[in-house]
Design a protein around this motif. Sequence first.
Motif, PDB file in Angstrom:
ATOM      1  N   ASP A   1       0.824  -1.193   0.000  1.00 15.44           N
ATOM      2  CA  ASP A   1       0.000   0.000   0.000  1.00 15.44           C
ATOM      3  C   ASP A   1       0.860   1.246   0.000  1.00 15.44           C
ATOM      4  N   LYS A   2       0.246   2.342  -0.431  1.00 14.53           N
ATOM      5  CA  LYS A   2       0.954   3.617  -0.424  1.00 14.53           C
ATOM      6  C   LYS A   2       1.225   4.035   1.007  1.00 14.53           C
TER       7      LYS A   2
ATOM      8  N   GLU B   1       2.177   6.993   3.429  1.00 14.24           N
ATOM      9  CA  GLU B   1       2.203   8.450   3.405  1.00 14.24           C
ATOM     10  C   GLU B   1       2.642   9.046   4.734  1.00 14.24           C
TER      11      GLU B   1
ATOM     12  N   PHE C   1       8.167   0.716  -7.640  1.00 16.92           N
ATOM     13  CA  PHE C   1       8.008   1.761  -6.633  1.00 16.92           C
ATOM     14  C   PHE C   1       9.402   2.276  -6.279  1.00 16.92           C
TER      15      PHE C   1
ATOM     16  N   LYS D   1       8.527   6.409   0.762  1.00 13.03           N
ATOM     17  CA  LYS D   1       8.250   5.357  -0.222  1.00 13.03           C
ATOM     18  C   LYS D   1       7.091   5.813  -1.093  1.00 13.03           C
ATOM     19  N   THR D   2       7.227   5.627  -2.375  1.00 14.03           N
ATOM     20  CA  THR D   2       6.114   5.931  -3.267  1.00 14.03           C
ATOM     21  C   THR D   2       5.124   4.772  -3.263  1.00 14.03           C
ATOM     22  N   GLU D   3       3.997   4.973  -3.934  1.00 14.40           N
ATOM     23  CA  GLU D   3       3.058   3.880  -4.137  1.00 14.40           C
ATOM     24  C   GLU D   3       3.587   2.954  -5.233  1.00 14.40           C
ATOM     25  N   VAL D   4       3.001   1.793  -5.335  1.00 13.19           N
ATOM     26  CA  VAL D   4       3.348   0.840  -6.387  1.00 13.19           C
ATOM     27  C   VAL D   4       2.477   1.118  -7.611  1.00 13.19           C
TER      28      VAL D   4
ATOM     29  N   LYS E   1       1.327  -0.740 -10.893  1.00 11.20           N
ATOM     30  CA  LYS E   1       1.300  -2.136 -11.326  1.00 11.20           C
ATOM     31  C   LYS E   1       1.533  -2.302 -12.837  1.00 11.20           C
TER      32      LYS E   1
ATOM     33  N   TRP F   1       4.333   8.110 -11.083  1.00 17.61           N
ATOM     34  CA  TRP F   1       3.911   8.072  -9.682  1.00 17.61           C
ATOM     35  C   TRP F   1       3.130   9.331  -9.317  1.00 17.61           C
ATOM     36  N   GLN F   2       2.307   9.218  -8.301  1.00 18.44           N
ATOM     37  CA  GLN F   2       1.531  10.353  -7.825  1.00 18.44           C
ATOM     38  C   GLN F   2       2.453  11.381  -7.173  1.00 18.44           C
TER      39      GLN F   2
ATOM     40  N   TRP G   1       7.860  -4.559  -7.053  1.00 16.42           N
ATOM     41  CA  TRP G   1       7.140  -5.091  -5.897  1.00 16.42           C
ATOM     42  C   TRP G   1       6.759  -6.555  -6.096  1.00 16.42           C
TER      43      TRP G   1
END
Length: 526
Positions: free
Chosen positions: A2-3, A5, A149, A166-169, A171, A178-179, A204
Motif C-alpha cells: 500500500d501507499k 504516506e 516503486f 516510499k512511493t506507491e506501487v 502495477k 507516480w503520484q 514489488w
Amino acid sequence: MDKLEDMASVYEFDPLTGNIPATKVEITVSCRNLLDRDTFSKSDPRETEVIDNTLNPDFVRKYILDYFFEEKQNLPPHPHLHSIGKPSHLLPLPFDIIFTVYFRGIPGKNCGTIILSAEELGNCRDSATMQFCANKLDKKDFFGKSDPFMVFYRSNEDGTFTICHKTEVVKNTLNPVWQPFTIPVRALCNGDYDRTIKVEVYDWDRDGSHDFIGEFTTSYRELARGQSQFNVYEVVNPKKKMKKKKYVNSGTVTLLSFSVESESTFLDYIKGGNFWFAVQFSGNPSQSTSLHYMNPYQMNAYALALKAVGEIIQDYDSDKMFPALGFGAKLPPDGRVSHEFPLNGNIENPYCNGIEGILEAYHQSLKTVQLYGPTNFAPVVNHVARYAAAVQDGSQYFVLLIITDGVISDMSQTKEAIVNAAKLPMSIIIVGVGQAEFDAMVELDGDDIRISSRGKLAERDIVQFVPFRDYMDRTGNHVLSMARLAKDVLAEIPDQFISYMKSRGIKPNPAPPPYTPPGHTHHTQI
C-alpha cells in the motif's frame, strides 16, 4: 504494497516549551532478524505501519521528540511492539540507540533487534512537493512487466542512509508515473541542500522479496531546479554494471514537477494578535467575602487572575496596548446598568498600557461604579466580534479574555454570540474565579459537546475555560504553577488560530502597527 504516506511531522507550538532550551530530534525505527510469527510467510511488522513479509523492516514514519540536553529522558515501550516482543527496559536518549526485544511469555527468547537512530533536526519549515515518472525500467516479472516503486533515503554524517519516503506501487508497467507527494524538507535533507539523497527503484513482489531494479543519487539543490535535463536520472544496478560490459542502465527516472511551500506556525500568525479583557462586576467590594474586596494588603481574586493570566498573554500582543471592558455595573452619573463599559472610563480610547495599566483601571473602576448585575456575557462577546468582523484579511486575530465568577444571566444569547463569533478571527478565554460551580462555563467551553444555537453548530470551537482556583495555594493568594496555568490558558488558542487562518487560505503577515479602529466606528457603549 500500500501507499505509505506517514512522513515526519512537525509539532505545533507548545506554550510551555516555546522558551525552554531544547532541540527537536527525529527518531527512525528499523528492525533486524525479527521472530517469524507467520506459518506460511514472514511476519508483517506494524510498529509504525504495516510492512508485508519481512523480518528486517525499515519504517518510514518518524517520531519527533523534544530533546533536553540536561535531562535524562526515557523512551517507553510502544504498545504495537507487543505482537512480536517488548523492550526489556527503558532507555535514555543518546543519538544512536540499539536494543533487543524479547518475546512476551517466552523469557530469554531473542526476537530480534530494534534499532533507533536519532538526528537533531534543523529549523527548516519548508515542504517540497514533487512528482516522478520512469521510462524503460527493467522487466522483472515472468508473466508480466514490473510493478515499480521508489524508496528515498537521506544520507547521514557517518555514511549510512535513513529512509524518508516510499512511493506507491504502479502495477504492471515499465513506464510508471507516480503520484505527486509532499515531504518536509528537513525529513529529506534536514536543511542541508547539498546532502546526498539516494533513490532506489524496486519491483514489488507479494511475498516481500522485492526485486532491486537500480538506484541513483541526487540532492535537494538539484531537485529544486525543477523539470530540466539536470533532473533525468539513469537508474543503475551496480551488480549488473560490474558483470556486463555493454550495460548502460536499467531505465531512467525523470522529475516531472517540483515546488516548495513554507509551513506556517502559530508564532508566524500571532504577530497580529489583539487581546481584549473583560471583567465581570458583581457583589460588594467593601465586603470581605466579595471576590472584588479591596484589601489594602493583598490583591483580590479578580486582580490576581488579571495579573497572572495577563502576564502570560501580554508577550503575544505586539504593542501591549489592551482594550479592557467591564460588564454588570451601574455607571455614573445616572446609575444606568452597562454590560460593555471601558475600565479606564474613556469611551474613545479604552486601551490600557500593559497589565499594570489594566489593573490600575480596574481598581479605579471599583471606586467609581456600582457593582450590580445581571451578568450578561453576550454584549462583550458581540462587542469584540464587531471589531473582528471588520478585519478578516488575516492581519488581526482577536482574543477576548473574560474574568468571571461563573454566574451568567444570558446563556442562550451568549451561545448565539459564540456561534456567530466562530466564523470570525476570534477566540475566547474564560477564567473562572472563586469557589462556585462552573457548569455553565464548561458548557460554553464546548470540548465535549460543540456549542449550538437555534439548531446551528459553531463552525469552530473558540472557547477555552480555565478555573483559576485549580492553580492557587490553600490561602488563595499565590499561584502554584505559572507554567501549568500558562499551558492550560493557551492550550487551545494555537489550533483555533491556525484553523481559522488555514480555512480562509490566509498566510502570515508581518507584525502590524498598533491597532486603531478606523474612525472609531464601533465605540464602547455605556
